[in-house]
Design an enzyme around this catalytic site. Structure first.
Site, PDB file in Angstrom:
ATOM      1  N   TYR A  48      -9.633  -1.239   2.215  1.00 59.55           N
ATOM      2  CA  TYR A  48      -9.163  -1.077   3.595  1.00 59.55           C
ATOM      3  C   TYR A  48      -8.916   0.387   3.943  1.00 59.55           C
ATOM      4  O   TYR A  48      -8.555   1.187   3.086  1.00 59.55           O
ATOM      5  CB  TYR A  48      -7.855  -1.845   3.814  1.00 59.55           C
ATOM      6  CG  TYR A  48      -8.060  -3.152   4.548  1.00 59.55           C
ATOM      7  CD1 TYR A  48      -8.275  -3.159   5.932  1.00 59.55           C
ATOM      8  CD2 TYR A  48      -8.067  -4.367   3.885  1.00 59.55           C
ATOM      9  CE1 TYR A  48      -8.476  -4.346   6.614  1.00 59.55           C
ATOM     10  CE2 TYR A  48      -8.272  -5.558   4.566  1.00 59.55           C
ATOM     11  CZ  TYR A  48      -8.474  -5.542   5.928  1.00 59.55           C
ATOM     12  OH  TYR A  48      -8.683  -6.710   6.604  1.00 59.55           O
ATOM     13  N   ASP A  79       0.806  -1.224   0.000  1.00 59.53           N
ATOM     14  CA  ASP A  79       0.000   0.000   0.000  1.00 59.53           C
ATOM     15  C   ASP A  79       0.840   1.276   0.000  1.00 59.53           C
ATOM     16  O   ASP A  79       0.359   2.322  -0.415  1.00 59.53           O
ATOM     17  CB  ASP A  79      -0.963  -0.004   1.191  1.00 59.53           C
ATOM     18  CG  ASP A  79      -2.048  -1.064   1.020  1.00 59.53           C
ATOM     19  OD1 ASP A  79      -2.665  -1.087  -0.052  1.00 59.53           O
ATOM     20  OD2 ASP A  79      -2.255  -1.876   1.942  1.00 59.53           O
TER      21      ASP A  79
HETATM   22 CU    CU Z   1      -7.284  -7.883   7.157  1.00 60.27          CU
END
Ligand code: CU
Length: 670
Positions: free
Chosen positions: A401, A317
């Protein structure tokens, strides 16, 4: 609704503010200036993009010898991608001489591709949605034209799975799909299983569509989380107010922050987000350096599933997307409670147009319970002090996320980092009545593939000066011995000073109580020990993918909990600078040099994380999971550094049974 208090600061804008320190992030004007210079000097056309543009940090020597008012160098680092040709260049722009001082073409097959850009997130969706093969594949699954209009495509970094001719030299991404009746629906409730598109981002087309033909039915049940869908909320919450009627206890000057005895300069990069520069502590008349630079430089989230939609998933990320680039605009009274100081961050978009990321970084003070306490039962006297911490944080959303990155500074000299994991898990659909052995059931229709989240903290330590060492301590049982251990109660404390890099790539060991300390062997304290800071690691997993797997080679930093390298300005990223489509780079490759790391300028890299087996409670939005580490003073101070915190009590506090408020304002017997 915004219930924030009036004592909160108004966000301040930074444009026009001139850099006053070599580590100040580039201003809006400087960013625009760099993009203009590059466009002009390198004749960049409409197909050129700026996946990266930030301050090229000056040498440590220059920063450490800088005094307020001195002239300083000012350079920018940029990466330019030409979508028409696929060419990638790194550039250094000197803002003082107004010259492009470096222009170097990269071979993406060697270096990897620059991070995925925001426009590619969106273009990927349009490309897949319009692809005739994809349309036919989803229609075979019973979807209609209306479903295709509202379909959700999750754009994923391609990864690396060997040197296949058909992918060579291309800038790629993968797409998986989810069904929504409306674009505000939670698509993760209805994954389309067994279908994955590979997109060439420069050619803007699907180059491969992989369809397993199993035709797992698309789950039908919606799991929306908007206020209306959630329905009646609980009714028994009373207001909880956090007020600082006399204002805050920190000061901010440009990017420099002073709070209690702490001092640091806030930095920010597209890859890492928040950076703490030159963190030091005022101890009497000495300003003592502790960390030259600290950040979370990358993450890796490998998935443990063989299914077509999931086996290739491993999001870096930081390096593949940019934690800083994906930062949220924080909401006063929601993300941030109390008297808040926001920092707006100058940035550029994919086209090199400068803008301000409003409210990207939040800073405030928090009560943190007991700082220290003792009740002396013989004399019935007590002394108690409440702990206060300074919180500096940002939150980013990378696809499904959401990650919060929180630095905490405490009055006793402790530094803490906490990553907060929330958002929505990746989901997979199942043939009714079946289960997937590589994931946890989330609803009767869907599972979440098991995965790991790894974060890497790059801690350029400077405890009491540039030259530090790292010591490992293990506690081991002692043999019974008539003289040394007659009662069998004692145990050995074994300490080892790491001499070279390969020795220092280590895993934690709870059985021996293993810990690591960063010491300055040249600074001896009043009890004869080198001054130091202890790295307090949590119960962290390591990478469980097979060592021969591509993902283990690419995210090698997740195989150990600690690495120590000698400082090298080119080694800023645990996964290498370009993990996107890269076969492997970063820490595990740096340490092969096995350089000396004792009593020299070192960087400590700490990997921490979480192995996530999905469960119903993770859905539809996962409650926050916390992982992190602390750095605690250990032989650094002459005594508890927080003994001078005043005994002031909080006289707004009330006994809810008697209704009596705290009498007096002190937390000691007077
Ligand atoms: Cu996770």
């Amino acid at each position: 609704m915004n219930h924030a208090l009036e004592t909160s600061f108004k966000p301040e804008t930074t444009p026009g503010v001139k850099a006053s320190h070599p580590l100040d992030p580039l201003t809006i004007e400087e960013l625009s200036n760099v993009a203009d210079l590059l466009r002009k000097n390198k004749s960049l056309g409409a197909t050129c993009r700026f996946p990266y543009l930030q301050l090229e940090e000056p040498s440590k020597q220059e920063v450490l010898s800088f005094k307020s008012g001195d002239a300083f160098s000012r350079r920018a680092f940029a990466v330019i991608l030409d979508k028409a040709t696929g060419s990638i260049h790194e550039a250094t722009v000197d803002l003082i001489t107004q010259q492009v001082s470096r222009w170097e073409r990269l071979d993406p097959e060697v270096t990897g591709q620059p991070a995925i850009m925001i426009e590619e997130f969106f273009s990927c969706v349009d490309i897949v949605q319009a692809d005739s093969g994809f349309i036919a594949a989803v229609k075979r699954r019973g979807l209609t034209d209306a479903d295709i209009e509202t379909i959700q495509i999750d754009p994923w970094s391609f990864g690396y799975f060997g040197d296949e001719e058909k992918y060579r030299g291309r800038r790629l991404m993968r797409g998986v799909a989810f069904v929504r009746d409306d674009i505000v629906d939670n698509g993760y409730a209805r994954p389309i299983e067994g279908l994955m598109a590979i997109i060439d981002l420069n050619e803007e087309k699907v180059i491969e569509l992989i369809d397993d033909g199993h035709n797992t039915p698309v789950p039908k049940t919606k799991h929306n989380y908007d206020t209306a869908s959630l329905g009646q909320t609980r009714q028994d919450l009373k207001p909880l107010q956090i007020t600082q009627p006399e204002g805050v206890s920190f000061t901010v000057e440009g990017w420099q922050v002073n709070w209690q005895k702490w001092q640091f300069r806030l930095g920010y990069t597209p890859r890492e987000g928040l950076v703490l520069n030159q963190l030091s502590y005022q101890d009497g008349d000495r300003l003592r350096p502790i960390m030259y630079r600290g950040s979370i430089n990358d993450m890796a989230v490998p998935y443990s599933d063989t299914a077509l939609n999931h086996y290739w998933k491993c999001a870096f990320d930081g390096g593949e997307y940019g934690l800083g680039r994906m930062a949220n605009q924080l909401e006063l009274g929601c993300d941030c409670l109390g008297a808040i100081r926001y920092f707006d961050i100058p940035a550029v978009d994919d086209n090199g147009v400068a803008f301000l990321m409003k409210n990207a970084v939040c800073m405030h003070e928090e009560d943190y319970g007991t700082l220290w306490k003792h009740y002396e039962f013989r004399s019935e006297t007590y002394e108690m002090r409440r702990s206060r911490r300074l919180v500096i944080s940002f939150f980013c959303t990378v696809g499904n996320y959401d990650y919060g990155f929180y630095w905490y500074l405490y009055q006793d000299g402790t530094i803490q980092h906490e990553a907060k994991l929330t958002g929505i898990i990746q989901t997979g659909a199942l043939v009714p009545g079946t289960r997937n052995k590589f994931g946890g059931m989330v609803t009767p229709e869907i599972y979440g593939p098991t995965h790991q989240h790894f974060f890497n903290a790059r801690l350029d330590m400077m405890v009491d000066g540039p030259n530090n060492s790292v010591v490992e301590t293990n506690f081991t049982p002692c043999d019974m011995d008539e003289v040394e251990n007659p009662w069998g109660n004692v145990f050995n404390t074994e300490t080892t000073v790491f001499k070279t890099e390969l020795e220092a790539a280590r895993e934690a060991n709870g059985t021996t109580g293993r810990f690591w300390k960063i010491i300055n062997p040249n600074q001896i304290n009043s009890v004869g020990n080198p001054t130091g800071y202890k790295l307090v690691a949590e119960h962290n997993p390591v990478m469980l993918a097979h060592p021969d797997s591509f993902v283990a080679k690419r995210a090698g930093f997740a195989k150990k909990h600690i690495f120590v390298t000698p400082y090298d300005a080119n080694e800023m990223s645990s996964s290498g600078f370009y993990p996107n489509q890269n076969k492997g780079d970063g820490l595990t490759y740096y340490i092969e040099q096995d350089r000396p790391i004792e009593n020299t300028d070192i960087v400590v890299w700490h990997t921490f994380g979480h192995t996530h087996v999905c469960k119903p409670e993770d859905f539809p939005i996962m409650p926050t999971e916390y992982v992190g580490f602390s750095l605690r003073p250990n032989n650094f101070f002459e005594r508890n550094a927080a003994m001078d915190v005043p005994a002031e009590g909080n006289n707004h506090s009330v006994d809810t049974v008697s209704g009596v408020s705290k009498s007096g304002s002190s937390c000691c017997s007077e």
